[in-house]
Design a protein around this motif. Structure first.
Motif, PDB file in Angstrom:
ATOM      1  N   UNK A  85       0.838  -1.204   0.000  1.00 52.13           N
ATOM      2  CA  UNK A  85       0.000   0.000   0.000  1.00 52.13           C
ATOM      3  C   UNK A  85       0.873   1.254   0.000  1.00 52.13           C
ATOM      4  N   UNK A  86       1.880   1.262   0.870  1.00 51.47           N
ATOM      5  CA  UNK A  86       2.746   2.439   0.975  1.00 51.47           C
ATOM      6  C   UNK A  86       3.582   2.600  -0.293  1.00 51.47           C
ATOM      7  N   UNK A  87       4.091   1.497  -0.822  1.00 51.24           N
ATOM      8  CA  UNK A  87       4.879   1.568  -2.056  1.00 51.24           C
ATOM      9  C   UNK A  87       4.036   2.087  -3.217  1.00 51.24           C
ATOM     10  N   UNK A  88       2.772   1.661  -3.272  1.00 52.09           N
ATOM     11  CA  UNK A  88       1.886   2.143  -4.345  1.00 52.09           C
ATOM     12  C   UNK A  88       1.669   3.646  -4.232  1.00 52.09           C
ATOM     13  N   UNK A  89       1.546   4.128  -3.006  1.00 54.86           N
ATOM     14  CA  UNK A  89       1.374   5.569  -2.805  1.00 54.86           C
ATOM     15  C   UNK A  89       2.621   6.332  -3.246  1.00 54.86           C
ATOM     16  N   UNK A  90       3.792   5.858  -2.844  1.00 54.87           N
ATOM     17  CA  UNK A  90       5.036   6.533  -3.220  1.00 54.87           C
ATOM     18  C   UNK A  90       5.206   6.524  -4.738  1.00 54.87           C
ATOM     19  N   UNK A  91       4.904   5.388  -5.353  1.00 55.60           N
ATOM     20  CA  UNK A  91       4.986   5.302  -6.816  1.00 55.60           C
ATOM     21  C   UNK A  91       4.045   6.314  -7.475  1.00 55.60           C
ATOM     22  N   UNK A  92       2.860   6.463  -6.930  1.00 58.37           N
ATOM     23  CA  UNK A  92       1.886   7.409  -7.468  1.00 58.37           C
ATOM     24  C   UNK A  92       2.412   8.851  -7.392  1.00 58.37           C
ATOM     25  N   UNK A  93       3.040   9.207  -6.277  1.00 58.16           N
ATOM     26  CA  UNK A  93       3.548  10.567  -6.114  1.00 58.16           C
ATOM     27  C   UNK A  93       4.772  10.792  -6.988  1.00 58.16           C
TER      28      UNK A  93
END
Length: 332
Positions: A305-313
């Motif tokens: 979940x956190x990696x997906x958020x960082x990738x999105x940003x």
């Protein structure tokens, strides 16, 4: 703008320039500005070079607020500097015989000046009410006059280059954000980060995010990296709404790119789905993921979940900087 025989259509240039300066460009502003810079550099003393020097001057504020590529700004600075040197050496064509005109930043007016300098015969021909005897075209094309515009453009662009592409130093914040053992005081970082509440960029919050990005690039301990990345993403996610400086956003992105995204290649360690991380969740989650905090729920602190958020940003900031397509949206 250029015909098959390499002749410049100055009326077309005037339209393209005015549309860009209005903020509704007909074409690609970066291509237009790069072409202007190339024309100025190739021969600032020529009729075309002098016309494009006026176009470069007219573009200086657009470049400051809209261009996110420092290399293009550098090209324009170099072109303005070369034009200033060549045109100043040429000097005024008729000292004491004409007054240098007054020009302003009106887009149509500046487009008209470029067309007037570049091809005065065609400029007269496009409007039967114009009388060559009543229009001192050569005063606009005067090297002495245009040298002044070139110098003004170079100064404005150099100031913009420093203001927009050089992120402020944050070394002095080590005393504020590091403990005596050299660990990050994540609560102190997030306290400053949370000062960012509205679209206008809060300088204290921005400095904290810059410090966190530099920590990710340097001495961040493994247990700090999740919280630091979430802290940086809180400001990075607001970059468009607050018109953040490209140099600041580039540093955010560079820090986030050090984050380990390998969790995206693995399934979640829990059966339940988890929601995307929203902006309002970031401060609480960043604190919760700190090394000395109580364990969080498997879904909330899921590495994927956190990696997906960082990738999105990372993708979002890339879109802001023009290095890749921006996603349709990021979580509000």
């Amino acid at each position: 703008m250029v015909s098959d025989d390499d002749a410049i259509d100055y009326a077309d240039v005037a339209r393209e320039l005015a549309s860009m300066l209005h903020g509704y460009p007909n074409g690609d502003p970066y291509e237009l500005l790069g072409w202007i810079a190339a024309e100025v550099r190739s021969g600032p003393g020529t009729r075309a070079g002098r016309a494009m020097t006026a176009a470069l001057w007219a573009s200086r504020w657009y470049v400051k607020w809209q261009v996110t590529d420092p290399a293009l700004v550098d090209d324009l600075i170099e072109a303005a500097g070369r034009a200033g040197t060549v045109l100043e050496a040429a000097g005024c064509t008729a000292p004491g015989e004409h007054e240098h005109p007054q020009v302003d930043d009106d887009p149509e007016a500046m487009g008209d000046v470029v067309a007037r300098i570049g091809d005065p015969e065609k400029w007269f021909a496009t409007d039967p009410d114009r009388d060559p005897d009543d229009e001192d075209v050569e005063a606009y094309a005067c090297p002495g006059f245009l040298a002044e515009l070139a110098a003004e453009a170079e100064e404005a662009l150099r100031d913009a280059r420093a203001e927009r592409f050089e992120a402020r130093d944050t070394a002095h914040l080590d005393e504020h954000f590091l403990t005596g053992e050299g660990r990050t005081d994540l609560d102190a970082v997030m306290t400053d980060i949370e000062l960012q509440k509205y679209s206008s960029i809060d300088p204290t919050a921005e400095s904290a995010a810059l410090w966190a990005a530099r920590r990710l690039l340097g001495d961040a301990r493994p247990g700090e990296r999740v919280s630091l990345a979430l802290a940086v993403s809180y400001l990075a996610q607001r970059c468009a709404g607050g018109a953040a400086a490209p140099g600041v956003v580039a540093l955010y992105r560079e820090g986030l790119q050090t984050f380990d995204l390998s969790a995206l290649d693995r399934p979640c360690p829990h059966p339940e789905a988890h929601p995307r991380i929203k902006l309002r969740d970031l401060p609480r989650l960043a604190r919760a993921m700190a090394p000395d905090s109580a364990p969080v729920d498997d879904r909330e602190g899921c590495p994927r979940r956190i990696a997906a958020h960082v990738r999105e940003i990372i993708d979002y900031t890339g879109g802001y900087l023009g290095v890749e397509d921006a996603p349709a949206e990021v979580s509000a």
